[in-house]
Design an enzyme around this catalytic site. Sequence first.
Site, PDB file in Angstrom:
ATOM      1  N   LYS A  98      18.742   1.690   3.279  1.00  0.00           N
ATOM      2  CA  LYS A  98      17.668   2.698   3.280  1.00  0.00           C
ATOM      3  C   LYS A  98      18.154   3.865   4.133  1.00  0.00           C
ATOM      4  CE  LYS A  98      13.585  -0.045   2.349  1.00  0.00           C
ATOM      5  NZ  LYS A  98      14.362  -1.177   1.800  1.00  0.00           N
ATOM      6  N   ASP A 135      18.744   2.311  -1.605  1.00  0.00           N
ATOM      7  CA  ASP A 135      17.332   2.078  -1.909  1.00  0.00           C
ATOM      8  C   ASP A 135      16.618   3.421  -2.015  1.00  0.00           C
ATOM      9  OD1 ASP A 135      17.674  -0.652  -1.798  1.00  0.00           O
ATOM     10  OD2 ASP A 135      16.591  -0.937   0.077  1.00  0.00           O
ATOM     11  N   ARG A 185      19.516   0.919 -10.342  1.00  0.00           N
ATOM     12  CA  ARG A 185      18.461  -0.114 -10.289  1.00  0.00           C
ATOM     13  C   ARG A 185      17.129   0.558 -10.621  1.00  0.00           C
ATOM     14  NH1 ARG A 185      17.322  -1.775  -4.507  1.00  0.00           N
ATOM     15  NH2 ARG A 185      19.293  -2.875  -4.641  1.00  0.00           N
ATOM     16  N   GLY A 189       8.306   0.788  -8.084  1.00  0.00           N
ATOM     17  CA  GLY A 189       8.007   1.623  -6.923  1.00  0.00           C
ATOM     18  C   GLY A 189       7.024   0.938  -5.999  1.00  0.00           C
ATOM     19  N   ARG A 289       4.831  -4.373   2.394  1.00  0.00           N
ATOM     20  CA  ARG A 289       4.922  -3.935   0.989  1.00  0.00           C
ATOM     21  C   ARG A 289       4.877  -5.141   0.054  1.00  0.00           C
ATOM     22  NH1 ARG A 289       8.368  -0.191   3.412  1.00  0.00           N
ATOM     23  NH2 ARG A 289      10.274  -1.291   2.827  1.00  0.00           N
ATOM     24  N   ARG A 290       5.460  -6.278   0.490  1.00  0.00           N
ATOM     25  CA  ARG A 290       5.403  -7.493  -0.353  1.00  0.00           C
ATOM     26  C   ARG A 290       3.969  -8.018  -0.423  1.00  0.00           C
ATOM     27  NH1 ARG A 290       9.675  -5.394  -0.297  1.00  0.00           N
ATOM     28  NH2 ARG A 290       8.583  -4.398  -2.003  1.00  0.00           N
TER      29      ARG A 290
HETATM   30  P1  FDA Z   1       4.645  -6.327 -10.827  1.00  0.00           P
HETATM   31  O1  FDA Z   1       4.231  -5.825  -9.486  1.00  0.00           O
HETATM   32  O2  FDA Z   1       3.841  -5.901 -12.014  1.00  0.00           O
HETATM   33  O3  FDA Z   1       4.748  -7.896 -10.747  1.00  0.00           O
HETATM   34  C1  FDA Z   1       5.033  -8.700 -11.869  1.00  0.00           C
HETATM   35  C2  FDA Z   1       4.914 -10.160 -11.454  1.00  0.00           C
HETATM   36  O4  FDA Z   1       5.939 -10.472 -10.509  1.00  0.00           O
HETATM   37  C3  FDA Z   1       3.624 -10.484 -10.702  1.00  0.00           C
HETATM   38  O5  FDA Z   1       2.576 -10.792 -11.575  1.00  0.00           O
HETATM   39  C4  FDA Z   1       4.062 -11.669  -9.868  1.00  0.00           C
HETATM   40  O6  FDA Z   1       4.096 -12.845 -10.658  1.00  0.00           O
HETATM   41  C5  FDA Z   1       5.466 -11.309  -9.489  1.00  0.00           C
HETATM   42  N1  FDA Z   1       5.532 -10.585  -8.197  1.00  0.00           N
HETATM   43  C6  FDA Z   1       5.761  -9.264  -8.016  1.00  0.00           C
HETATM   44  N2  FDA Z   1       5.814  -8.950  -6.702  1.00  0.00           N
HETATM   45  C7  FDA Z   1       5.585 -10.108  -6.039  1.00  0.00           C
HETATM   46  C8  FDA Z   1       5.542 -10.437  -4.652  1.00  0.00           C
HETATM   47  N3  FDA Z   1       5.692  -9.531  -3.692  1.00  0.00           N
HETATM   48  N4  FDA Z   1       5.298 -11.730  -4.315  1.00  0.00           N
HETATM   49  C9  FDA Z   1       5.137 -12.682  -5.272  1.00  0.00           C
HETATM   50  N5  FDA Z   1       5.187 -12.418  -6.610  1.00  0.00           N
HETATM   51  C10 FDA Z   1       5.415 -11.148  -6.987  1.00  0.00           C
HETATM   52  N6  FDA Z   1      10.784  -0.417  -4.536  1.00  0.00           N
HETATM   53  C11 FDA Z   1      11.041   0.837  -4.075  1.00  0.00           C
HETATM   54  O7  FDA Z   1      10.136   1.657  -4.023  1.00  0.00           O
HETATM   55  N7  FDA Z   1      12.304   1.166  -3.676  1.00  0.00           N
HETATM   56  C12 FDA Z   1      13.346   0.302  -3.755  1.00  0.00           C
HETATM   57  O8  FDA Z   1      14.476   0.656  -3.391  1.00  0.00           O
HETATM   58  C13 FDA Z   1      13.096  -1.010  -4.247  1.00  0.00           C
HETATM   59  N8  FDA Z   1      14.089  -1.940  -4.324  1.00  0.00           N
HETATM   60  C14 FDA Z   1      13.841  -3.132  -4.995  1.00  0.00           C
HETATM   61  C15 FDA Z   1      14.894  -4.003  -5.258  1.00  0.00           C
HETATM   62  C16 FDA Z   1      14.677  -5.119  -6.048  1.00  0.00           C
HETATM   63  C17 FDA Z   1      15.818  -6.034  -6.361  1.00  0.00           C
HETATM   64  C18 FDA Z   1      13.369  -5.404  -6.553  1.00  0.00           C
HETATM   65  C19 FDA Z   1      13.108  -6.594  -7.428  1.00  0.00           C
HETATM   66  C20 FDA Z   1      12.328  -4.582  -6.234  1.00  0.00           C
HETATM   67  C21 FDA Z   1      12.546  -3.443  -5.445  1.00  0.00           C
HETATM   68  N9  FDA Z   1      11.490  -2.586  -5.133  1.00  0.00           N
HETATM   69  C22 FDA Z   1      11.786  -1.332  -4.633  1.00  0.00           C
HETATM   70  C23 FDA Z   1      10.090  -3.042  -5.284  1.00  0.00           C
HETATM   71  C24 FDA Z   1       9.481  -2.609  -6.606  1.00  0.00           C
HETATM   72  O9  FDA Z   1       9.254  -1.219  -6.608  1.00  0.00           O
HETATM   73  C25 FDA Z   1       8.136  -3.313  -6.861  1.00  0.00           C
HETATM   74  O10 FDA Z   1       7.230  -2.970  -5.860  1.00  0.00           O
HETATM   75  C26 FDA Z   1       8.220  -4.814  -6.929  1.00  0.00           C
HETATM   76  O11 FDA Z   1       9.394  -5.243  -7.585  1.00  0.00           O
HETATM   77  C27 FDA Z   1       7.020  -5.400  -7.711  1.00  0.00           C
HETATM   78  O12 FDA Z   1       7.036  -4.895  -9.025  1.00  0.00           O
HETATM   79  P2  FDA Z   1       7.449  -5.766 -10.309  1.00  0.00           P
HETATM   80  O13 FDA Z   1       8.353  -4.937 -11.146  1.00  0.00           O
HETATM   81  O14 FDA Z   1       7.997  -7.067  -9.900  1.00  0.00           O
HETATM   82  O15 FDA Z   1       6.136  -5.901 -11.174  1.00  0.00           O
END
Ligand code: FDA
Length: 309
Positions: A98, A135, A185, A189, A289-290
């Site tokens: 970051k 990131d 990647r 967001g 954020r998680r």
């Molecule tokens: P969505 O939020 O719609 O989730 C889909 C499904 O995934 C959920 O229904 C659940 O089952 C599961 N899930 C998702 N998040 C979960 C969690 N925290 N705990 C448990 N289950 C969960 N963002 C950013 O702004 N800058 C960045 O540099 C990055 N870098 C990054 C790297 C990698 C490898 C990943 C996977 C994600 C990021 N992110 C990120 C975070 C990203 O923007 C986003 O907030 C999360 O991935 C959640 O979005 P999803 O695409 O998983 O879909």
Amino acid sequence: MLGPVLLAASRSDRMRRVVAAAPLTRPVVNRFVAGDELRPALDTVRALTARGLDVTLDHLGEGVTDRATAHATRDAYLRLLEALRDEGLGDRAEVSVKLSAFGQSLPGDGHDIALAGVREVAALATAVGTTVTLDMEDHTTADSTLAVLHELRRDHPRTGAVLQSYLFRTEDDARALAVAGSRVRLVKGAYQEPARVAFQDRREVDRAYVRALRVLFAGDGYPMVGTHDPRMIAIAQNLAARHRRAPDTYEFQMLYGVRTAEQRRLADEGMRMRVYVPYGADWYGYFMRRLAERPANLAFFLRSFGPGR
Ligand code: FDA
């Protein structure tokens, strides 16, 4: 509804103290963070790579406001890369950084300080045979981060970028970055963004994700599909088939501790699956954020504030 509240709390020092002091915070944090120190993080890397998964390591920290801490971030990444070299993990583990932890938001020359620090990290990463991915943080940093990417790619063309589908600008950025050798990647967001720059409706964010995926898979770059969403994963697999992409021309990425069984399933099917492994003592912003992403995580966490615990 809770998401914005938690994202606001992720920037509050008062909430940071409350959350860190809660008795059961640590076990919940441990689900998402591979320890405060490098050594346990390396144990995690070894376990994941033995299971057929690749890794990107994040030394936790963000929003650094003084030069000394920015330099400490750089040094932590240099130690990490030396450890990856010593352990022979350079072909399985890369690093995610970051830029705000490298001093990007310092007044005046923050951009240049961050560039100088991350340049040293990228040089060692190349020497070790691995890569750096930048990131993406809140939208105010996007131009600076993409400018740093552009600079780094002159000497280290495999430096990766992150694009966030919730930003209106992302389809254009994806088009510009879908070029040979470019690692991108795509994520949805994770920050709280105003309606003038970002979609607010989850369905809009998903539709924008698919549009950017189409651009990346049709292009000549290396798409990194950063999502846990089964629909986005299925669409990416369809696009890979439609564009006749070999399995080593794209990858999936998920966060440590999230949908672990799915991570293994994709790896077992022969997909390249990379796990984002954060470690370090400064876990608060990442952890919040998680929680904001998933109400079930929050319910689990809130029980730690319950009576008698
Ligand atoms: P969505 O939020 O719609 O989730 C889909 C499904 O995934 C959920 O229904 C659940 O089952 C599961 N899930 C998702 N998040 C979960 C969690 N925290 N705990 C448990 N289950 C969960 N963002 C950013 O702004 N800058 C960045 O540099 C990055 N870098 C990054 C790297 C990698 C490898 C990943 C996977 C994600 C990021 N992110 C990120 C975070 C990203 O923007 C986003 O907030 C999360 O991935 C959640 O979005 P999803 O695409 O998983 O879909």
